[in-house]
Every structure is written in structure tokens, then in C-alpha cells.
Design a protein around this motif. Structure first.
Motif, PDB file in Angstrom:
ATOM      1  N   MET A   1      -4.473 -16.273   5.729  1.00  0.00           N
ATOM      2  CA  MET A   1      -2.990 -16.327   4.586  1.00  0.00           C
ATOM      3  C   MET A   1      -3.124 -15.510   3.722  1.00  0.00           C
ATOM      4  O   MET A   1      -4.774 -15.886   2.954  1.00  0.00           O
ATOM      5  CB  MET A   1      -2.161 -17.841   4.551  1.00  0.00           C
ATOM      6  CG  MET A   1      -0.782 -17.998   4.040  1.00  0.00           C
ATOM      7  SD  MET A   1       0.314 -17.157   5.107  1.00  0.00           S
ATOM      8  CE  MET A   1       0.484 -18.882   6.135  1.00  0.00           C
ATOM      9  N   LEU A   2      -2.786 -14.793   3.471  1.00  0.00           N
ATOM     10  CA  LEU A   2      -2.555 -13.995   1.732  1.00  0.00           C
ATOM     11  C   LEU A   2      -1.722 -14.496   0.373  1.00  0.00           C
ATOM     12  O   LEU A   2      -0.845 -15.106   1.240  1.00  0.00           O
ATOM     13  CB  LEU A   2      -2.276 -12.262   2.428  1.00  0.00           C
ATOM     14  CG  LEU A   2      -2.839 -12.076   0.832  1.00  0.00           C
ATOM     15  CD1 LEU A   2      -4.197 -11.668   0.194  1.00  0.00           C
ATOM     16  CD2 LEU A   2      -1.879 -10.576   0.894  1.00  0.00           C
ATOM     17  N   ALA A   3      -2.019 -15.002   0.353  1.00  0.00           N
ATOM     18  CA  ALA A   3      -2.066 -15.507  -1.834  1.00  0.00           C
ATOM     19  C   ALA A   3      -1.776 -14.567  -2.852  1.00  0.00           C
ATOM     20  O   ALA A   3      -1.805 -13.949  -2.776  1.00  0.00           O
ATOM     21  CB  ALA A   3      -2.641 -17.039  -1.834  1.00  0.00           C
TER      22      ALA A   3
ATOM     23  N   ARG B   1       3.398 -16.306   0.248  1.00  0.00           N
ATOM     24  CA  ARG B   1       2.153 -16.070   1.026  1.00  0.00           C
ATOM     25  C   ARG B   1       2.653 -14.983   1.550  1.00  0.00           C
ATOM     26  O   ARG B   1       3.682 -15.082   2.575  1.00  0.00           O
ATOM     27  CB  ARG B   1       1.473 -17.550   1.734  1.00  0.00           C
ATOM     28  CG  ARG B   1       2.811 -18.402   1.730  1.00  0.00           C
ATOM     29  CD  ARG B   1       1.588 -19.740   2.568  1.00  0.00           C
ATOM     30  NE  ARG B   1       2.741 -20.021   3.570  1.00  0.00           N
ATOM     31  CZ  ARG B   1       2.134 -21.374   4.414  1.00  0.00           C
ATOM     32  NH1 ARG B   1       1.093 -21.600   3.972  1.00  0.00           N
ATOM     33  NH2 ARG B   1       3.144 -21.711   4.981  1.00  0.00           N
TER      34      ARG B   1
ATOM     35  N   ARG C   1       7.502 -11.612   3.629  1.00  0.00           N
ATOM     36  CA  ARG C   1       7.939 -12.555   2.253  1.00  0.00           C
ATOM     37  C   ARG C   1       8.822 -12.920   2.606  1.00  0.00           C
ATOM     38  O   ARG C   1      10.100 -12.336   3.126  1.00  0.00           O
ATOM     39  CB  ARG C   1       7.121 -11.702   1.291  1.00  0.00           C
ATOM     40  CG  ARG C   1       7.672 -13.025   0.248  1.00  0.00           C
ATOM     41  CD  ARG C   1       8.366 -12.327  -1.216  1.00  0.00           C
ATOM     42  NE  ARG C   1       6.503 -11.169  -1.582  1.00  0.00           N
ATOM     43  CZ  ARG C   1       6.369 -11.915  -2.472  1.00  0.00           C
ATOM     44  NH1 ARG C   1       6.707 -12.603  -3.537  1.00  0.00           N
ATOM     45  NH2 ARG C   1       4.848 -11.198  -3.307  1.00  0.00           N
TER      46      ARG C   1
ATOM     47  N   SER D   1       5.264 -17.251   7.367  1.00  0.00           N
ATOM     48  CA  SER D   1       5.103 -16.539   5.631  1.00  0.00           C
ATOM     49  C   SER D   1       5.913 -17.898   5.178  1.00  0.00           C
ATOM     50  O   SER D   1       4.777 -18.255   3.812  1.00  0.00           O
ATOM     51  CB  SER D   1       5.191 -15.373   4.903  1.00  0.00           C
ATOM     52  OG  SER D   1       4.134 -14.046   5.966  1.00  0.00           O
TER      53      SER D   1
ATOM     54  N   ASP E   1       3.940  -5.884  -1.138  1.00  0.00           N
ATOM     55  CA  ASP E   1       3.276  -6.048  -0.291  1.00  0.00           C
ATOM     56  C   ASP E   1       2.112  -5.746   0.457  1.00  0.00           C
ATOM     57  O   ASP E   1       1.086  -6.467   0.994  1.00  0.00           O
ATOM     58  CB  ASP E   1       4.365  -7.642   0.103  1.00  0.00           C
ATOM     59  CG  ASP E   1       4.660  -8.543  -0.547  1.00  0.00           C
ATOM     60  OD1 ASP E   1       4.035  -8.631  -1.956  1.00  0.00           O
ATOM     61  OD2 ASP E   1       5.349  -9.773  -0.633  1.00  0.00           O
TER      62      ASP E   1
ATOM     63  N   HIS F   1      -6.047  -6.124   0.443  1.00  0.00           N
ATOM     64  CA  HIS F   1      -7.250  -7.261   0.847  1.00  0.00           C
ATOM     65  C   HIS F   1      -7.928  -7.247   1.774  1.00  0.00           C
ATOM     66  O   HIS F   1      -8.835  -7.383   2.024  1.00  0.00           O
ATOM     67  CB  HIS F   1      -5.975  -8.049   1.153  1.00  0.00           C
ATOM     68  CG  HIS F   1      -6.638  -9.467   1.681  1.00  0.00           C
ATOM     69  ND1 HIS F   1      -7.411 -10.490   1.297  1.00  0.00           N
ATOM     70  CD2 HIS F   1      -6.846 -10.665   3.024  1.00  0.00           C
ATOM     71  CE1 HIS F   1      -7.546 -11.725   1.367  1.00  0.00           C
ATOM     72  NE2 HIS F   1      -6.978 -11.719   2.651  1.00  0.00           N
TER      73      HIS F   1
END
Length: 271
Positions: A1-3, A8, A52, A57, A71, A78
Motif C-alpha cells: 500500500m502506497l500512502a 492510499r 485512487r 485503494s 498518482d 516509489h
């Protein structure tokens, strides 16, 4: 999970090699790419994610502006991916195009399956069905909107196959519906001029199901004409959801397209 600010993003990475990022259709999630992820993970770094506000998500903060293209670039950063082939279906095709226009250096290539193209109108039956989704949400809430979305002509061919219909229903059931409720702070770019497509230099594969609705068949035809390095394929016996309805045919097209791209050194696909 990417904040992310206000949200997220759930993602999955399998395999190793040059990166291929998959972007799902509206109301759906990364599960629509199961067959493609399994097929490509032996030779490629397969990235798929829930945009998103979709799937795992989950809901987002409606007070925090964003773009889907931003995003996706943040997710690539990331994962330390410099450039990737962007594969999008329908709404996901629009996200792929928006990303390529905003950050062309991050798109090694484009695969646009039954993609949304702003500036080309929806056919009347599809537009009417879309309006019915909005009406159902306003009158009866998100649950009614989900049912109306699954009844849309875009899913007509898939509805004829119970297993596919069940998979689509499971994905739509996980859609929170904030976009329908007017809670989406997405910042649209300036209106996309169709001639802007002619500035995209990367190789592109444009494909559409032969039984897709007329508006989306026209969108794909325009994309194939406007993108300077595009090849065009019509997938037989498929409607809008080509990756699920004809996975073997889509996998064959993907493999041929990816194998036809110039070879990358490690430094080009790893940052």
C-alpha cells in the motif's frame, strides 16, 4: 500500500525485467488483469494497482486534489521504475494517455485497449446508459448505481458469460462510488486536443473488441490514426472487456508488442 496525500494506493508487483504497468477500467480494479499478469511475470516486472478511489485503494479525502497521472508517476517513483510500458483499458487507457502526455519520458510504450478518448463522443445508447447510472445514484444511492453500471452496454458481451459477469460484479461491489457522488477532486488537465496525440513519439498498440459499442470503436480508430507510432488491431469475438473476454488473444498481442520494442539496458528500466 502506497500512502499518498489524501489517499492510499494498493498495488502488486510480480516478476522481474522491463516494467509493464496495468491500469484498470472504471469501477473495476487490478483483478481484471489476472491473466496478463500471470502470462508476463516470467519475463517482465508487472505492476498493477487500484487507482485512487477504486478497489482495495478504498475511499479518498475529497478535499485533497490529485491527478491519476500524478498518482501513477508517484507509484513508479516509489518502485524506482524509470520508464514502463503503460497498458490501460477504457478509463485506464485515458489514464495511460494522460500520463504519457504529462510525462512522456516515463512511458516506454502504450497499449490502449478499448480506451476512452476525450473529444470523441460516446454513442447515444452508451451515453444514455451512463446518464441512467447517474440518475440511479442520485435517486437510490451507490448500490443502485453499481447495478446500473453492470447493466451498461459496455459489459453486454461479458454478461453473456456467467463466470466473467461474476468477476465483474465482484470488482464493482468493491467500488466506493465517490466519483458518482460528486466527491472527486481530480484536477483535469487542460482540454485534451486530439492533435496533441501527434506529439507522442512512443510506440503504441491500439486494440478494440469487434463487438464493443460504436463510440469506443470510433475512439480506437481515431487513436490509431492520430498516434504517429501506432499499430491497430481489432480483436475478434470480444466486446469492451477484451483482456477478460479474450485473454489469450490479448496476451499474444502484448507479447508481440513488448518483444518488438527496442531492448533496454538495466539502467533504463531501473533507477
Amino acid at each position: 500500500m502506497l500512502a499518498l496525500p489524501g489517499a492510499r494506493v494498493a498495488y502488486e508487483v510480480t516478476g522481474d525485467g522491463p516494467a509493464v504497468a496495468f491500469i484498470h477500467g472504471f469501477g473495476l480494479d487490478m483483478r481484471m488483469w489476472d491473466a496478463q499478469a500471470e502470462h508476463l511475470a516470467g519475463r517482465f516486472r508487472v505492476v498493477r494497482y487500484d487507482c485512487r478511489g477504486f478497489g482495495a485503494s478504498g475511499p479518498f479525502d475529497p478535499a485533497v486534489p490529485y491527478t491519476h497521472a500524478g498518482d501513477l508517476v508517484t507509484l513508479l517513483d516509489h518502485l524506482a521504475i524509470g520508464e514502463a510500458v503503460l497498458v490501460g483499458c477504457s478509463f485506464g487507457g485515458r489514464v495511460a494517455l494522460q500520463t504519457a502526455l504529462a510525462a512522456p519520458a516515463r512511458a516506454r510504450g502504450l497499449v490502449l485497449l478499448d480506451a476512452v478518448l476525450d473529444g470523441v463522443p460516446w454513442d447515444p445508447a452508451s451515453a444514455t446508459a451512463h446518464d441512467e447510472v447517474v440518475r440511479q445514484v442520485q435517486a437510490c444511492g451507490v448500490l443502485a448505481g453499481r447495478a446500473a453500471w453492470l447493466a451498461h452496454p459496455l459489459f453486454a458481451a461479458a454478461r453473456e458469460r456467467p463466470e466473467l459477469a461474476s468477476r465483474l460484479a465482484a470488482m464493482v461491489a468493491a467500488y466506493p462510488g465517490q466519483h458518482w457522488l460528486g466527491q472527486d477532486p481530480h484536477q483535469d488537465a487542460r482540454p485534451q486536443r486530439l492533435d496533441a496525440l501527434e506529439d507522442l513519439p512512443m510506440s503504441a498498440l491500439v486494440a478494440v473488441g469487434d463487438h464493443d459499442v460504436p463510440g469506443f470503436r470510433e475512439m480506437s480508430a481515431v487513436l490509431a490514426r492520430r498516434l504517429p507510432a501506432a499499430t491497430y488491431q481489432v480483436i475478434a469475438d470480444a466486446g469492451h472487456m477484451v483482456s477478460m473476454e479474450q485473454p489469450a488473444a490479448v496476451n499474444e498481442l502484448l507479447t508481440a508488442f513488448l518483444d518488438g520494442l527496442p531492448a533496454q539496458e538495466d539502467a533504463q528500466w531501473k533507477r
